[in-house]
Design an enzyme around this catalytic site. Structure first.
Site, PDB file in Angstrom:
ATOM      1  N   HIS A  39      70.880  27.930  70.609  1.00  0.00           N
ATOM      2  CA  HIS A  39      70.168  28.968  69.653  1.00  0.00           C
ATOM      3  C   HIS A  39      69.302  28.295  68.490  1.00  0.00           C
ATOM      4  O   HIS A  39      68.229  28.549  68.355  1.00  0.00           O
ATOM      5  CB  HIS A  39      71.181  29.755  68.942  1.00  0.00           C
ATOM      6  CG  HIS A  39      70.167  30.889  68.191  1.00  0.00           C
ATOM      7  ND1 HIS A  39      70.127  32.215  68.546  1.00  0.00           N
ATOM      8  CD2 HIS A  39      70.159  30.849  66.876  1.00  0.00           C
ATOM      9  CE1 HIS A  39      69.649  32.923  67.528  1.00  0.00           C
ATOM     10  NE2 HIS A  39      69.888  32.171  66.246  1.00  0.00           N
TER      11      HIS A  39
ATOM     12  N   HIS B  14      69.320  39.466  68.912  1.00  0.00           N
ATOM     13  CA  HIS B  14      70.665  39.564  68.620  1.00  0.00           C
ATOM     14  C   HIS B  14      71.670  40.112  69.870  1.00  0.00           C
ATOM     15  O   HIS B  14      72.320  41.079  69.493  1.00  0.00           O
ATOM     16  CB  HIS B  14      70.703  40.422  67.313  1.00  0.00           C
ATOM     17  CG  HIS B  14      71.618  39.487  66.172  1.00  0.00           C
ATOM     18  ND1 HIS B  14      72.454  39.982  65.334  1.00  0.00           N
ATOM     19  CD2 HIS B  14      71.368  38.379  65.821  1.00  0.00           C
ATOM     20  CE1 HIS B  14      72.968  39.318  64.475  1.00  0.00           C
ATOM     21  NE2 HIS B  14      72.317  38.118  64.824  1.00  0.00           N
TER      22      HIS B  14
END
Length: 760
Positions: free
Chosen positions: A51, A97
């Site tokens: 990420h 998300h």
């Protein structure tokens, strides 16, 4: 770097629990010249996660075009920034998300909104709009319904409370998103150009000030625990819930106002939000960007829970926090502003100079070859004990870079060869049109899309349109148009061509609002990067995006990559989402909507098409997911963009407009009819293939001056023909369908509530 496991790691098995491979742990020891302690390992684990580091995608992302007229800030900062004229800059960013939303749908989606807002006001821009491309599994599954309802509630609960309108988005349902939804959130902000600030630490002795909420255990390991793993069939969600952040939109609202005032008054040198990676990310990135170091006193970080360990404090992803770099002379003024907005401000560190060498000598009398010229990120406790000491830049710049194996998915060639054109024609095309209609207003009725009163065109149009206005924004007659688009059905067949087609479609959507495309951001949602077919899909999608952006002269100013989107070992379909931002040079009338006007002519711009590969009709209604995608001539498409924008800007020439996309011409005509309550009668559509083909580069246009439209199209080199006349209460396509507008409207309104077990 080789990411394989190796024996003899000096750090033991703990690095594996933190998501680091043996080879990565050994590389950390090489950087430090010693074995890292637990805190240092945790810091590297979050910063070297997929990420934060983009270790599997950076190699490919470099191929995207990032420069262009008006680009002030490209990829690498918190948000891309574009000069949109009249002394105004627009900041834009899109993030995912996904995994947090699969575990805790409400908080996962809510904190996704909070994080993307901070990315925008970190740059100095006031957030003015949110958009949300969402992807879920079929709603006949109870868990998918729970995720869907929780995500929508989380977005509305946070966005409405913080006071930023959610103006549009996308809604897609497909089996591959069961248990692993995609929750992508975009934010757009405005600022005077001179207020722009970057996330950099500079000036030895400047203070690192932590603004906002206290730090808790929520979100610890979010980027390494959730964002770097898929979901097994028997995953215990309870074990992952501590990795999901908890948001407070009212704290965020105060933080927005305090930060914008600090920036307006020039009281901060640099500023960075605390998102993925928490305090570790914010301190190391600001220091590294400025070529500096930073000393951090971990005991000065205000905590909401007792007994927190230093590694928890440094990696927590608690929301509503910012790190500001402040001159000591401005400390009192900063504290005064924060106190007025009821925002906590704590000095937690100081900016330091890296060691210097001068012709073989150094200031601390060590020999030159022992000097590390990089700025150091050092973490202390109140006793002065050193808990961590690492080169700040190594946490980001020395992150692994993998050239992972790539290979097309097995059986892809056979799927492409299996063309759906031979599928038997439906007995009733009208029934198929009705089945493909769905009103997304169940979702956007829960969002306030008129906050600030800048929304000219909200949900339901081809693109959202916003005035260039707001506190501190110079006067302007310009406006912005923005559209988010994706097509995983296409991408499952040919990710390269499909992504180029998606860019073309998004650019056409903003052109339908009368805008000139100026920038693009992307959110690249893919499966497990350790699977060669996933890396092939990513690489192909990036090449397709680069090709289309170069041809259409649209720079890529930012993006996000989300990997490990899989459940029970099954990767999602490749889902690159693109958002194109366009500028309307003069907003002197409301852009036309998808609509018909009684007595006007219906014109089709673009060449007719009969290809059904990747279409909703073939994939969703006939379960046929094969075929070769229709191609596109990007030079002709660029001419179409200019023509459409010019027609829309000509007052009185276009009464309604809609691009032909999902569901093909049949659905485009139906949506214009139900949107306006006016039917039409259309001829010259050969068969069901021409009715349902989704070949890009086509526009349905309603005009009372069709001769002028066709004349301009001929001059531009774009095919155009009058296909019918608007009027009446029925949608009739000769020999193929005959439906009342009432039928269309009822089916459209009923689809989503029925799937949720409700009534419209």
């Amino acid at each position: 770097m080789d990411d394989g496991a190796s024996s003899g790691s000096s750090t033991g098995a703990i690095h594996r629990e933190l998501g680091l491979t043996d080879a990565e742990a050994e590389h950390i020891s090489e950087i430090l010249g010693r074995a890292p302690d637990h805190l240092e390992l945790a810091m590297y684990a979050v910063m070297w996660s997929e990420h934060c580091s983009y270790k599997s995608s950076r190699l490919h992302l470099r191929r995207l075009p990032t420069q262009g007229p008006g680009v002030l800030v490209g990829p690498g900062e918190n948000a891309g920034v574009v000069d949109v004229g009249d002394g105004i800059a627009a900041a834009i960013r899109i993030e995912s998300h996904n995994h947090p939303s699969a575990v805790e749908p409400y908080q996962g989606a809510a904190t996704g909104v909070g994080g993307i807002l901070r990315d925008i006001f970190t740059m100095g821009a006031r957030p003015i709009a949110l958009m949300d491309p969402l992807f879920f599994g079929p709603l006949d599954d109870a868990r998918n319904r729970w995720i869907f309802e929780g995500v929508v509630s989380g977005i509305s609960g946070y966005g409405n409370s913080v006071g930023v309108p959610t103006i549009s988005g996308e809604l897609t349902f497909a089996p591959c998103y069961s248990r692993n939804p995609l929750v992508n959130v975009l934010c757009l902000g405005l600022m005077p150009i001179e207020r722009m600030v970057l996330g950099r630490a500079s000036g030895e002795g400047n203070l690192a000030v932590l603004l906002g909420a206290t730090t808790g255990r929520d979100g610890i390991g979010g980027v390494s625990v959730l964002a770097s793993a898929g979901f097994a069939e028997d995953d215990a969600d309870a074990a992952k819930r501590p990795s999901v952040q908890v948001g407070d939109p009212f704290e965020e609202k105060r933080l927005i106002e305090a930060c914008l005032e600090l920036l307006e008054r020039g009281l901060v040198v640099g500023i960075q939000d605390l998102g993925g990676g928490g305090l570790t990310c914010a301190t190391s990135e600001t220091a590294a960007r400025g070529g500096m170091g930073m000393d951090v006193n971990v005991d000065q970080v205000a905590r909401r829970e007792p007994g927190m360990e230093p590694f928890e404090v440094m990696t927590s992803e608690s929301q509503e926090r910012m790190l500001a770099i402040v001159s000591p002379a401005d400390r009192a003024a900063v504290e005064e502003v924060c106190a007025r907005w009821e925002v906590r401000a704590s000095v937690i560190g100081i900016v330091t100079e890296p060691p210097r060498t001068h012709e073989g000598t150094v200031s601390d009398s060590r020999v030159a070859d022992e000097v590390d010229p990089q700025g150091r990120l050092r973490v202390f406790d109140s006793s002065g004990a050193v808990l961590a000491d690492v080169p700040a830049a190594s946490l980001s710049e020395d992150a692994p870079l993998y050239d992972r194996p790539m290979a097309p998915p097995a059986g892809l060639a056979a799927r492409v060869a299996d063309d759906p054109g031979a599928i038997e024609a439906p007995a009733d095309c009208g029934a198929d049109v009705l089945e493909m209609l769905a009103d997304p207003s169940w979702v956007y009725r829960q969002y306030d899309h008129q906050l600030f009163l800048n929304t000219v065109e909200g949900p339901g149009g081809d693109a959202a349109v916003l005035r260039l206005a707001g506190p501190g924004i110079p006067p302007s007659r310009r406006a912005l148009a923005i559209s988010t688009d994706s097509n995983p059905r296409w991408c499952a067949l040919d990710p390269r061509l499909a992504t180029a087609l998606t860019v073309a479609e998004s650019a056409l959507n903003v052109a339908c609002a009368g805008a000139r495309p100026v920038a693009l951001v992307n959110c690249l949602n893919f499966g497990n990067p350790e699977h060669p077919e996933v890396m092939w899909q990513l690489s192909e999608a990036i090449d397709g995006m680069a090709e289309a952006c170069r041809a259409l002269r649209i720079p890529v100013v930012g993006g996000n990559v989300s990997f490990y989107n899989e459940s029970a070992g099954q990767d999602i379909d490749p889902t690159p989402v693109v958002a194109v931002l366009g500028v309307i040079e003069r907003l002197d009338h409301r852009p036309p909507r998808p609509a018909f006007e009684e007595g006007a002519s219906v014109v089709l711009l673009g060449a007719p098409s009969t290809e059904l590969a990747g279409s909703r009709w073939a994939a969703e209604l006939r379960s046929h997911r094969g075929g070769k995608l229709p191609g596109i001539d990007l030079r002709v498409h660029e001419k179409l963009l200019a023509l459409v924008a010019d027609l829309v800007r000509s007052r009185g020439l276009v009464a309604g407009i809609h691009d032909v996309s999902g569901g093909g011409l049949g659905v485009a005509l139906a949506e214009c009819a139900l949107s306006s309550g006016v039917g039409c009668e259309v001829g010259g559509v050969a068969d069901h293939r021409e009715l349902f083909s989704e070949s890009p580069g086509r526009v349905v246009l309603c005009s009372v001056r069709p001769d002028q439209v066709c004349e301009r199209a001929e001059h531009a080199g774009v095919p155009a023909r009058v296909i019918g006349t608007a009027g009446g209460a029925r949608l009739v396509v000769g020999g193929l369908l005959n439906l009342s507008v009432a039928e269309l409207t009822e089916s459209w309104r009923r689809a989503l509530p029925d799937a949720l077990g409700e009534r419209a």
